[in-house]
Design a protein around this motif. Structure first.
Motif, short mmCIF file in Angstrom:
data_model
loop_
_atom_site.label_atom_id
_atom_site.label_comp_id
_atom_site.label_asym_id
_atom_site.label_seq_id
_atom_site.Cartn_x
_atom_site.Cartn_y
_atom_site.Cartn_z
N GLN A 114 -20.93 61.91 7.74
CA GLN A 114 -20.38 62.24 8.99
C GLN A 114 -21.15 61.61 10.25
O GLN A 114 -20.71 61.49 11.34
CB GLN A 114 -20.07 63.92 8.87
CG GLN A 114 -19.63 64.36 10.11
CD GLN A 114 -19.49 65.93 10.42
OE1 GLN A 114 -19.90 66.45 9.46
NE2 GLN A 114 -18.75 66.59 11.31
N GLU A 115 -22.61 61.59 10.04
CA GLU A 115 -23.25 61.14 11.08
C GLU A 115 -22.69 59.96 11.75
O GLU A 115 -22.88 59.54 12.96
CB GLU A 115 -24.65 60.89 10.61
CG GLU A 115 -25.74 62.17 10.05
CD GLU A 115 -25.24 62.86 8.86
OE1 GLU A 115 -26.10 63.47 8.17
OE2 GLU A 115 -24.34 62.30 8.06
N TRP A 116 -22.39 59.00 10.77
CA TRP A 116 -21.89 57.56 11.10
C TRP A 116 -20.53 57.50 11.91
O TRP A 116 -20.08 56.51 12.30
CB TRP A 116 -21.77 56.57 9.93
CG TRP A 116 -23.41 56.18 9.55
CD1 TRP A 116 -24.07 56.57 8.59
CD2 TRP A 116 -24.25 55.50 10.22
NE1 TRP A 116 -25.33 56.05 8.44
CE2 TRP A 116 -25.35 55.26 9.41
CE3 TRP A 116 -24.51 54.74 11.54
CZ2 TRP A 116 -26.88 54.55 9.86
CZ3 TRP A 116 -25.44 53.74 11.81
CH2 TRP A 116 -26.50 54.11 11.08
N VAL A 117 -19.90 58.72 11.69
CA VAL A 117 -18.56 59.09 12.18
C VAL A 117 -18.54 59.82 13.52
O VAL A 117 -17.93 59.76 14.57
CB VAL A 117 -17.87 59.49 11.36
CG1 VAL A 117 -16.24 59.69 11.86
CG2 VAL A 117 -17.61 58.59 9.98
N ASP A 118 -19.42 60.89 13.67
CA ASP A 118 -19.41 61.88 14.68
C ASP A 118 -20.24 61.90 15.47
O ASP A 118 -20.30 62.53 16.29
CB ASP A 118 -19.01 63.20 13.95
CG ASP A 118 -17.51 63.25 13.64
OD1 ASP A 118 -16.60 62.48 13.79
OD2 ASP A 118 -17.25 64.01 12.56
N ILE A 119 -21.45 61.18 15.41
CA ILE A 119 -22.47 60.73 16.29
C ILE A 119 -22.11 59.70 17.37
O ILE A 119 -22.18 58.82 16.84
CB ILE A 119 -24.05 60.81 15.72
CG1 ILE A 119 -24.32 61.94 14.92
CG2 ILE A 119 -24.91 60.51 16.76
CD1 ILE A 119 -25.71 61.78 14.13
#
Length: 393
Positions: A114-119
């Motif tokens: 998720q870090e690479w999608v939502d940060i």
């Protein structure tokens, strides 16, 4: 762009629509030498796989396709990412591409943390699913997708905090990525996402203490994503988290740099010590608090600059002067360039920036700081490979 394939003998299930690369012995062996310290063997292995894939794919882009590609944000930052989350990013021509690497022999989906999608600052344009087999010496890209497709068609798994797409929903032929870039340069690749709320300093300090323990095996799942994402998006806090998890002591104390030596971590980013000559001190006509000055070489819009930290006055006054100079004697700092200082949690304060209203010789900001206080420097336009650094005074 043409695909590069390895010896088909090692690919019993070779798919001509997919992208393959042979892994050289130099890359496989040399990548071990480039792996930094990690808190566990599993994280070190994942870092190794990503290093092999990154080196091989980046070399192919640069040498075979003549693309001026580079690691995002820079190579020295990779350990602070790979300690806590899988994925390495490459940038070229204003495009960010993320490699997601697995050594599993049975893959049927892409899983994106998720870090690479939502940060917001981490979001990529393209996401490549990479299978790597070090023993047989090859990697293959079994599909790719875009951020927009991940957000609109992907399934979110809250237990692992990943977005996933089945292999059938991925684009198998990597050549289509390059063709699409040429034919549809204005294609919308990213889905809008909301910014993460700022993280108060006291909360960040508590989280760093808690998650900085190597006994916490998967820190990314320990706290709500909104807190985790805000912590990681801050370059300085992410680097602190990594350093704590591998047991490094304070690496960013400017006072220690002046009294003893600059830490190896900071030296790796370009910080060094300069001994003022008496004639130069006299020429400045200032009372300097030390004959040692700290400096860092920068490149901004293809021009060299130097950032200096100069202690001033008596030690107990704790006055520090940040200076930005052009490294070329005949070159000025151009109109509009800014030198700015921020608190550790990115807050402004009175007289915290200097702006070049015309072409000038230097920019400077002076501050008086309490013991242990942290500061972050910024320059606009941003220097190449810029990351925020928390300097401790």
């Amino acid at each position: 762009m043409s695909q590069m394939t390895a010896n088909l003998i090692v690919f019993p299930d070779f798919d001509p629509n997919q992208f393959y690369l042979e892994l050289s012995e130099d890359t496989l062996e040399g990548s071990w030498q480039q792996i930094d310290r990690y808190s566990s063997l599993s994280r070190r292995w994942q870092a190794y796989l990503h290093q092999v894939a990154l080196t091989s794919f980046l070399n192919w882009l640069q040498e075979e396709q003549s693309i001026k590609a580079k690691v995002w944000p820079n190579r020295s930052a990779l350990p602070s990412f790979l300690e806590v989350v899988d994925g390495t990013a490459i940038e070229f021509d204003g495009v960010r591409l993320l490699l997601l690497v697995t050594d599993s022999l049975d893959v049927d989906e892409m899983r994106v943390p998720q870090e690479w999608v939502d940060i917001p600052s981490w979001v990529a344009d393209y996401y490549l699913a990479v299978q790597i087999n070090p023993d047989d010496g090859y990697l293959r890209v079994f599909g790719y997708t875009t951020h927009q497709q991940l957000k609109t068609k992907g399934t979110y798994d809250g237990s692992d905090r990943v977005y996933y797409l089945s292999e059938n929903d991925l684009i198998a032929d990597l050549d289509l990525l390059w063709i699409t870039r040429q034919l549809c340069p204005n294609e919308i690749l990213q889905e809008p996402i909301v910014s993460l709320p700022p993280l108060p300093l006291v909360h960040a300090e508590n989280l760093l203490i808690r998650l900085g323990q190597s006994s916490v095996p998967v820190p990314r799942l320990e706290i709500p994503f909104v807190l985790w994402g805000s912590l990681l998006e801050h370059d300085g806090w992410r680097r602190q988290l990594y350093e704590k998890r591998i047991g490094l002591t304070e690496q960013w104390s400017v006072v220690q740099w002046l009294e003893t030596e600059i830490s190896q971590v900071a030296q790796g980013l370009g910080w060094n010590r300069t001994q003022w000559q008496p004639s130069l001190v006299a020429a400045r006509g200032e009372s300097l608090g030390s004959s040692i000055v700290l400096s860092r070489q920068l490149v901004i819009k293809e021009q060299p600059y130097e950032l200096r930290i100069v202690p001033k006055g008596l030690p107990e006054q704790r006055i520090w002067r940040f200076e930005l100079w052009s490294s070329c004697p005949s070159h000025y700092i151009p109109r509009g360039m800014k030198l700015r200082l921020l608190t550790e949690d990115l807050q402004s304060f009175d007289n915290n920036e200097d702006i070049a209203l015309n072409n000038v010789d230097l920019l400077f900001v002076e501050v008086s700081l309490g013991s242990g206080e942290g500061l972050i420097w910024e320059i606009e336009p941003f220097p190449d490979n810029y990351e925020r650094e928390i300097l401790r005074f």
